[in-house]
Design a protein around this motif. Structure first.
Motif: not given
Length: 479
Positions: A349-355
């Protein structure tokens, strides 16, 4: 207590579950099966003979379920809390789930009925349920492989055998991470409906598909979307091609499933959506494709348990498995090795990081969850509305690879005992969330990184959704 099952095809795992009346801990109070039981069912669990084994008393009622490995540890832990698993430790004590140090208030450790859930895979679970495959298997006990909840007894026991060697008398319930298809419903109508009534399919928990990696690889592994796509189509072959591995070099050994698997379906659905239109996958599949480079780097094994066993024992390995089988939710693999860690996965997703795959990020992946019956002839074949659980999450805080798992039940059982046992177990699993605290079912689920069927931001919204699923379970009857 886990059980290792020897079938004609492979080793699978099973464990013992028990039903109890749990109204004081926020779950529904349910009647126990009517068949007379002996306290020896309880006491036998806490004793080991001189060789470390034990024997199940002959007057204990045992029921069997089989299917998806994805929810297997949740079903086991739920039973560890609400009944005495076989074998239990001598003191009959449980450990912590989350912040709960002991058995939740008001949940007696009754042991009148034992449920043995054999982890045979979603495809086998559905096939047995609709009557196109046999559930015959032998289940033997082994020590627990997950830490923190129950200190298991040691040793093994005499085998417990499925109550049938044919398709005519199936197990009590089945598990699947993939909803029943129209062709499977047709098979059910031909093979089961006359004697077992209409089918019931209800979601129980949401969980994450983790990218498990060998502990000797690195302390923390972050995988971008392009990394993930390249690893599982065979175009990335060495860890030096993966960013953020600190100069690590070595062959990427990829561990994939060999059996028909709901976990594979969830994972390949994500790959197909995230990797773009030119990727070799156009949608989710239950069996991992065979068109990949079939070198020694691609190893096929059965079950989530098989994945983590192989990842833990194979240098430079990575594979996919339900997060509960990985650290920190499990301390060891079924074979007794330290459980592999889970990689951080990039949220596309836009702006998503490593989760990381944890409860909060699983919740973030859920939309406004709704249940729907996709066939008007089967009003209790419920599934999560696809828009409720998008394959590609829109919330940047979400872990991106999440799925629901389903319980498959009959609306009519041959005896009142069987109907009570099936109804009681799943009414408890889908019990209401009490106000002001976590219910016991939610405690157990969250301790393993699962989320019990839920929606919205309020407890009332959550309970209304669970009530919809429970209405189908409550209708289970017998002649």
């Amino acid at each position: 207590m886990t059980r290792k099952i020897k079938s004609r095809h492979r080793s699978v795992w099973a464990f013992s579950l028990s039903v109890a009346a749990l109204s004081a801990s926020g779950l529904l109070a349910v009647s126990q099966p009517s068949q007379a039981q002996s306290l020896s069912c309880v006491s036998a669990d806490s004793r080991a003979n001189a060789s470390g084994g034990f024997t199940i008393p002959g007057n204990c009622t045992q029921y069997f379920g089989n299917g998806a490995t994805f929810p297997g540890l949740f079903y086991r832990r739920f039973a560890d809390y609400f009944g005495i698993a076989i074998p239990a430790n001598t003191g009959g004590q449980t450990g912590a789930v989350g912040t709960q140090p002991t058995t939740p208030t008001g949940s007696p450790r009754a042991n009148t009925v034992q449920y043995n859930y054999c982890l045979t895979g979603s495809g086998n679970g559905r096939a047995v349920f609709v009557g196109t495959a046999s559930a015959s298997a032998t289940c033997s006990y082994t020590a627990s492989f997950s830490g923190g909840i129950v200190t298991p007894g040691n040793g093994t026991a005499a085998p417990a055998v499925f109550p049938t060697t044919s398709t005519a008398n199936p197990p009590l319930f089945a598990g699947s991470d993939v909803p029943l298809s129209s062709s499977e419903l047709s098979s059910y109508a031909a093979n089961r409906q006359g004697s077992r009534g209409l089918p019931i399919q209800v979601p129980t928990v949401f969980g994450a598909v983790a990218l498990a990696y060998n502990n000797n690889l690195t302390s923390t592994l972050s995988l971008s979307t392009s990394d993930l796509c390249g690893i599982f189509d065979g175009s990335l072959t060495d860890w030096s091609q993966i960013q953020g591995t600190g100069g690590l070099s070595g062959p990427i050994n990829v561990i994939i499933r060999s059996d028909s698997s709901g976990t594979t379906n969830i994972f390949t659905s994500y790959l197909a959506a995230a990797c773009g239109s030119g990727y070799y996958l156009s949608g989710g599949v239950n069996t991992f494709p065979t068109g990949l480079p079939q070198t020694a780097r691609f190893v096929r094994v059965a079950g989530n348990d098989g994945i983590v066993n192989t990842v833990a024992s194979t240098s430079f390995a990575v594979g996919y498995a339900e997060a509960s089988f990985t650290a920190p939710f499990s301390t060891n693999t079924p074979s007794g090795q330290p459980a592999p860690r889970s990689a951080l996965v990039q949220n596309p997703a836009s702006g998503g990081g490593f989760v990381a795959p944890v409860v909060s990020t699983i919740r973030s992946s859920l939309g406004s969850v709704a249940l729907q019956a996709t066939n008007s002839s089967y009003p209790c074949v419920l599934q999560v509305n696809p828009s409720s659980l998008p394959v590609l999450p829109t919330n940047p805080a979400a872990y991106p690879i999440v799925g629901a798992t389903y319980a498959l039940l009959y609306s009519r059982y041959p005896s009142a005992d069987q109907a009570d046992a099936a109804r009681g177990l799943f009414l408890n699993i889908l019990g209401n969330a009490p106000f002001g605290r976590l219910g016991a079912n939610d405690q157990v689920a969250q301790g393993l990184g699962f989320v019990v069927l839920t929606t919205g931001s309020t407890i009332q919204q959550r309970n209304d959704l669970r009530a919809q699923a429970r209405a189908c379970v409550s209708a289970i009857t017998s002649p």
